[in-house]
Design an enzyme around this catalytic site. Structure first.
Site: not given
Ligand SMILES: NC(=O)c1ccc[n+]([C@@H]2O[C@H](COP(=O)([O-])OP(=O)(O)OC[C@H]3O[C@@H](n4cnc5c(N)ncnc54)[C@H](OP(=O)(O)O)[C@@H]3O)[C@@H](O)[C@H]2O)c1
Length: 283
Positions: A15-17, A66, A87, A102, A128, A130-131, A153
């Site tokens: 974490s960079l926080s 979260k 968050n 977020d 699709a 949480g983010a 999905t």
């Molecule tokens: N920059 C920031 O401040 C910030 C903030 C929040 C999150 N993020 C980043 O955003 C990303 C998602 O976070 P999240 O919290 O939304 O995660 P999450 O709820 O676990 O969602 C993961 C997403 O990735 C897809 N995915 C995972 N593996 C896959 C694969 N092999 N092929 C195709 N799709 C795949 C999932 O698809 P399915 O639904 O089909 O499983 C889903 O859409 C992460 O990389 C996280 O680090 C960045």
């Protein structure tokens, strides 16, 4: 008076926080301290009780807490309640109130870098999780003209599109349909975890052949600073942004909830970019 703050997550080692918040405290001459706590799902309730007893000013929560944190809070602001995810937590007089910064963090980051990009924007969300939900719903309410969602999905994309539908023109589409119609969007936001270290650096959620020159392309991933998807989008003439500005802006909004003032974001983005570049160079 000095305050304790922190972030709860698992894993949390990268974490960079802590670096970001402790640097802001220094800039503001605050005697506060921010720490990253690795906390398993099973220990979340006890951990939060501990932070309450120790009178923490507040804390962030990240994966996997979260949603689970909601049942441990006394109050939620409207945005967090609608998203069903938190968050940022503020402790005041022993009561815990949850926020979600977020989505607004990403919008602030976009407005800082590209002030007119969101005007009448036609947005495609890839992913699709949480983010994606936080970003899609915040964008839907911000006056953009379209927010479509594609995901491996498809049912999860449909659920997000349905949540956005009272506010904006929206539909869910398959990854193949999205690849074919990519050229019709003015902004594409990559929110899957594909392209991050553990998920294979060379993996891409969809190909960018149809992308138009000048499309705004954002990847929420910031480690690596440039995913393969973002690199290929840039090679097609897209204007690109990685996930670091969103990270910094959501952190700045947390800071504002705790202290009532906004810290500087631009210099923090530069600082953390250099930090990540140096970390990679030393590997
Ligand atoms: N920059 C920031 O401040 C910030 C903030 C929040 C999150 N993020 C980043 O955003 C990303 C998602 O976070 P999240 O919290 O939304 O995660 P999450 O709820 O676990 O969602 C993961 C997403 O990735 C897809 N995915 C995972 N593996 C896959 C694969 N092999 N092929 C195709 N799709 C795949 C999932 O698809 P399915 O639904 O089909 O499983 C889903 O859409 C992460 O990389 C996280 O680090 C960045």
């Amino acid at each position: 008076m000095s305050f304790l703050l922190g972030v709860l997550g698992d894993p949390i080692g990268h974490s960079l926080s802590p670096i970001m918040h402790n640097r802001w405290y220094k800039e503001w001459n605050y005697p506060h301290y921010y720490h990253a706590f690795r906390l398993s799902k099973e220990n979340l309730s006890d951990g939060v009780k501990g932070l309450k007893a120790l009178q923490f000013k507040g804390f962030n929560v990240t994966i996997p807490h979260k949603v689970d944190i909601l049942s441990l809070l006394d109050e939620l602001d409207d945005e967090a309640s609608e998203l069903g995810a938190v968050n940022t937590v503020v402790q005041e007089k022993g009561r815990l109130k949850g926020y979600n910064t977020d989505g607004r963090g990403l919008i602030s980051a976009i407005n800082e870098k590209w002030p007119t990009a969101l005007e009448k924007a036609k947005v495609l969300m890839i992913g699709a999780g949480g983010a994606s939900l936080g970003v899609a719903l915040t964008l839907a309410k911000s006056g953009v003209s379209q927010v479509d969602v594609t995901n491996r999905t498809i049912e999860k994309a449909e659920a997000i599109s349905q949540k956005c539908s009272p506010f904006v023109q929206t539909k869910a589409l398959s990854l193949t349909e999205a690849e074919e119609t990519l050229g019709t969007y003015t902004m594409v936001i990559q929110s899957t975890s594909l392209g991050m270290g553990p998920h294979g650096l060379d993996q891409m959620p969809l190909v960018v052949n149809q992308l138009q020159k000048g499309t705004y392309c954002i990847d929420l991933i910031y480690n690596p600073l440039q995913t393969r998807w973002l690199k290929e989008a840039e090679e097609k003439g897209a204007l690109t942004m990685n996930g670091l500005p969103m990270l910094v802006h959501q952190g700045a909004l947390s800071f504002e909830h705790w202290f009532g003032v906004m810290p500087d974001t631009a210099s923090m983005i530069t600082f953390l970019t250099q930090h990540l570049e140096e970390t990679h160079a030393n590997r």
